[in-house]
Design an enzyme around this catalytic site. Sequence first.
Site, PDB file in Angstrom:
ATOM      1  N   ARG A   1      10.482  -0.913  -4.928  1.00 20.42           N
ATOM      2  CA  ARG A   1       9.252  -0.945  -5.716  1.00 20.42           C
ATOM      3  C   ARG A   1       9.138   0.370  -6.503  1.00 20.42           C
ATOM      4  NH1 ARG A   1       4.019  -3.405  -3.183  1.00 20.42           N
ATOM      5  NH2 ARG A   1       3.786  -3.842  -5.415  1.00 20.42           N
TER       6      ARG A   1
ATOM      7  N   GLY B   1       0.854  -1.183   0.000  1.00 25.39           N
ATOM      8  CA  GLY B   1       0.000   0.000   0.000  1.00 25.39           C
ATOM      9  C   GLY B   1       0.887   1.229   0.000  1.00 25.39           C
ATOM     10  N   ALA B   2       0.645   2.139  -0.935  1.00 27.05           N
ATOM     11  CA  ALA B   2       1.566   3.257  -1.157  1.00 27.05           C
ATOM     12  C   ALA B   2       1.883   4.067   0.107  1.00 27.05           C
ATOM     13  CB  ALA B   2       1.028   4.160  -2.267  1.00 27.05           C
TER      14      ALA B   2
ATOM     15  N   ASN C   1      -2.944   2.346 -10.191  1.00 26.91           N
ATOM     16  CA  ASN C   1      -3.422   1.586  -9.037  1.00 26.91           C
ATOM     17  C   ASN C   1      -3.286   0.106  -9.366  1.00 26.91           C
ATOM     18  OD1 ASN C   1      -4.584   1.674  -6.331  1.00 26.91           O
ATOM     19  ND2 ASN C   1      -6.411   0.786  -7.245  1.00 26.91           N
ATOM     20  N   LYS C   2      -3.668  -0.732  -8.429  1.00 30.66           N
ATOM     21  CA  LYS C   2      -3.504  -2.171  -8.592  1.00 30.66           C
ATOM     22  C   LYS C   2      -4.093  -2.670  -9.902  1.00 30.66           C
ATOM     23  CE  LYS C   2      -1.645  -4.047  -6.260  1.00 30.66           C
ATOM     24  NZ  LYS C   2      -0.175  -4.276  -6.354  1.00 30.66           N
TER      25      LYS C   2
ATOM     26  N   ASP D   1      -1.503   4.508  -6.306  1.00 30.35           N
ATOM     27  CA  ASP D   1      -0.069   4.438  -6.022  1.00 30.35           C
ATOM     28  C   ASP D   1       0.684   5.613  -6.623  1.00 30.35           C
ATOM     29  OD1 ASP D   1       0.864   1.517  -4.829  1.00 30.35           O
ATOM     30  OD2 ASP D   1      -1.076   1.477  -5.829  1.00 30.35           O
TER      31      ASP D   1
END
Length: 345
Positions: free
Chosen positions: A89, A47-48, A247-248, A237
Amino acid sequence: MSIKPIEFENGVCRMIDQRLLPAQEVWLDYRDYRSVAEAIQTMVVRGAPAIGVAAAFGAAFAAAEIEAEDFAMFESQFEECCAVLAATRPTAVNLFWALDRMKSVAKANQKLSLPDLRQVLLDEALTIAEDDDQINRTMGAHGQVLFPDKANILTHCNAGALATGGYGTALGVIRAAVEAGKQIEVFADETRPFWQGARLTAWELMQDDIPVTVICDNMAGYLMQQGRVDAVIVGADRITANGDVANKIGTYTVAVLAKEHGIPFYVAAPMSTIDLSLTDGSQIPIEERDPREVTHCGDTQLAPDGVKVYNPAFDVTPSHLVTAIITERGVVQGDYLNGLKALAQ
C-alpha cells in the site's frame, strides 16, 4: 477498548479480519511475511499505525526464514522481503517507517549470530506494537483538552483501536475526552466505499458505550448547517512538512464543509505518520483500489456492468483547512512547517 487488531503469541501473529466486522469477529493466524503482505494488501488489517505494526511482524517473520552465511547475504535477502511488504500500500507512511526501523535495527546488530539477530528483530516488532498503544494514549491526553465539556464530534473513516496497536488516534482523543468526564456524542460518516465508519467506528464506540450515530457521507454538511457539529477529528495516513494531510477519501470534503461553517477540524496522528521528506501534499502517492469496491457492496452489485469507475482510496486536505495537528509530542497549530519540524527534533 480491550480489543487489539494485532496480537502475537507463540510465534503466531493473529489479526482480526476487519473486512468481516461487525457481522463476524474472525481472527486469522499469520506465520510468514508473504501472508502478512497479503493481509495488508487485502485490508484484513488497515489503518496507518496498524499497517506499520503488521509490517514489523512481517519483517520479523522474513528474518526467521532467511538462511545466510554472513550479514551481507542476510541484509540482501532481508531488503528483498521488506520490499515485498512495502509494495502492498503506497500512501500510509507508517508502513515504510516501520520497515526502515526494522532494517536499521538489523544493521545496528549485524555482528550478532543469526539466531540472536532474529530474536532482536522480533523483540523490535513487539516493541513497535507495545509503544503504539502508549503513543495513542498520550496523544489522546494532549488532544482531549481541545474539546469542550459537552460536544458533538464528527469523524470520518476509522481511526480507532482497530486502526492502531490499540486505543486509537482520532478515536483515542474521543476516548480520552470521555475518560476525562466530558459528555461526547459522535457522528460517524459511513465512509464509502469500504464503510469503515459504519462498520468499524460505530462498532468500536458501541463497545465502549460512547454514543454514536452513523450518517451517510453526504449528510455531514446538513448537520453542520443545523449547528449539530461542534468539532471534527480524523486520523491521517501521511502528513507532509507543511501540514497537508492525506486521509481516507472524503476527508477533504469534510474539511471544506467545516471551514465554511466555522467548525474546528482536528487531525490526530503519531509522529511516525509525519513525512518531513515531502514538502506538500501534491507529492503524496495516492492509492487506487479495485473498482469492485465501488460497484458492489459485498456480493451485491450496485452499478451497471462495464461502467467506468475511479476509486482513489485517499485525498489530501491542505493545511490551511486544518485547525490543529495532535501528536504524542504535543499539538501544533498555525505554523505547521516550523511546528512539525520542532516536534520531530
